[in-house]
Design a protein around this motif. Structure first.
Motif, mmCIF file in Angstrom:
data_model
loop_
_atom_site.group_PDB
_atom_site.id
_atom_site.type_symbol
_atom_site.label_atom_id
_atom_site.label_comp_id
_atom_site.label_asym_id
_atom_site.label_seq_id
_atom_site.Cartn_x
_atom_site.Cartn_y
_atom_site.Cartn_z
ATOM 1 N N TYR A 32 0.879 -1.103 -0.033
ATOM 2 C CA TYR A 32 0.044 -0.046 0.023
ATOM 3 C C TYR A 32 0.891 1.330 -0.105
ATOM 4 C CZ TYR A 32 -3.806 -3.363 1.861
ATOM 5 O OH TYR A 32 -4.398 -4.332 1.855
ATOM 6 N N TYR A 98 0.369 -1.109 10.755
ATOM 7 C CA TYR A 98 -0.343 -0.248 9.606
ATOM 8 C C TYR A 98 -0.331 1.135 10.044
ATOM 9 C CZ TYR A 98 -1.754 -4.983 8.617
ATOM 10 O OH TYR A 98 -1.891 -6.173 8.305
ATOM 11 N N TYR B 97 -10.152 0.375 7.770
ATOM 12 C CA TYR B 97 -10.574 -0.446 6.454
ATOM 13 C C TYR B 97 -10.705 -2.078 6.780
ATOM 14 C CZ TYR B 97 -10.382 3.095 2.996
ATOM 15 O OH TYR B 97 -10.759 4.092 2.285
ATOM 16 N N GLY B 101 -4.194 -1.238 6.902
ATOM 17 C CA GLY B 101 -3.027 -0.763 6.068
ATOM 18 C C GLY B 101 -3.467 0.225 5.078
ATOM 19 N N ALA B 102 -4.752 0.104 4.624
ATOM 20 C CA ALA B 102 -5.138 1.267 3.494
ATOM 21 C C ALA B 102 -5.764 2.483 3.977
ATOM 22 C CB ALA B 102 -6.039 0.325 2.386
ATOM 23 N N GLU B 103 -5.801 2.734 5.154
ATOM 24 C CA GLU B 103 -6.560 3.800 5.415
ATOM 25 C C GLU B 103 -5.740 5.131 5.187
ATOM 26 O OE1 GLU B 103 -6.826 0.421 8.616
ATOM 27 O OE2 GLU B 103 -5.186 1.681 7.871
ATOM 28 N N THR B 104 -6.598 5.887 4.582
ATOM 29 C CA THR B 104 -5.983 7.483 4.348
ATOM 30 C C THR B 104 -6.161 8.119 5.755
ATOM 31 O OG1 THR B 104 -6.830 7.264 2.011
ATOM 32 C CG2 THR B 104 -6.460 9.594 3.153
#
Lengths: 112, 116
Positions: A32, A98, B97, B101-104
């Motif tokens: 990502y 994350y 999410y 790991g893909a959160e803005t």
């Protein structure tokens, strides 16, 4: 874990010329990747991100980035730079747990 | 612009004073973060929270503390300010999410702190 490198501390371009800000990544698995911009005396603003799917990602303010797996790159591009694009640009991957991991960024100066 | 607010925007204070930097978001995000940034330099995560009553220390050790009593509010406190605390403090929030790991992250405008 993922990490990125922005090989250029500074990028200088003339207004109207193409702008490229480089970012290379090192990951295990699917990455990502995010691009953020910080204008002077402001907080960071989200530009775009790559999660999966199309390798060409379009973002805010006319910016786009191409995810290139063979070159492990995620360069930010704008076809015609504006003076107002002068800012600090960060390429960021998620770090462990994350959380986003920001490096020193690349300072872009667009001269009139 | 994202709906995340920080006050004050600028603060000049003397050594030894207690200060609280405010951060609020109206997006209902569970995750919130505090970063410390010197001018033109990289951001360092100093605190984060996954939700109400959750607080964790970040990658950079900090003498500040945080609390998360309400979802929308994530204040940062320095019990006794010192010149070494002079910096910019940025607050951010993100939704959760399913693909972690893909959160803005959405950032506030920052607080510039000067400790004399």
């Amino acid at each position: 874990a993922q990490s990125v490198a922005q090989p250029e501390d500074q990028v200088n371009v003339a207004e109207g010329n193409p702008l490229t800000v480089k970012c290379t990544y090192s990951v295990s698995g699917n990455p990502y990747l995010f691009w953020y911009v910080q204008y002077p005396n402001r907080g960071l603003q989200f530009l775009l991100k790559y999660i999966t799917g199309d390798n060409l990602v379009k973002g805010s303010y006319g910016f786009e980035a191409e995810f290139n797996k063979s070159q492990t790159s995620f360069h930010l591009k704008k076809p015609s730079a504006l003076v107002s694009d002068s800012a600090l640009y960060f390429c960021a991957p998620p770090s462990n747990d994350y959380k986003l991991s920001f490096g020193a960024g690349t300072t872009v100066t667009v001269r009139a | 612009e994202a709906d995340i607010y920080q006050t004050p925007r600028y603060l000049v204070i003397g050594t030894g004073k207690k200060i609280t930097l405010e951060c609020s978001q109206t997006m209902g995000h569970d995750k919130m973060y505090w970063y410390q940034q010197d001018p033109g330099m990289e951001l360092h995560l100093i605190h984060y929270s996954y939700g109400v009553n959750s607080t964790e220390k970040g990658d950079l050790s900090s003498e500040s503390t945080v609390s998360r009593i309400r979802t929308e509010h994530f204040p940062l406190t320095l019990e006794s300010a010192r010149p070494s605390h002079t910096s910019q403090y940025l607050c951010a929030s993100s939704e959760v999410y399913s693909s972690g790991g893909a959160e803005t992250q959405y950032f506030g405008p920052g607080t510039r702190l000067l400790v004399l």
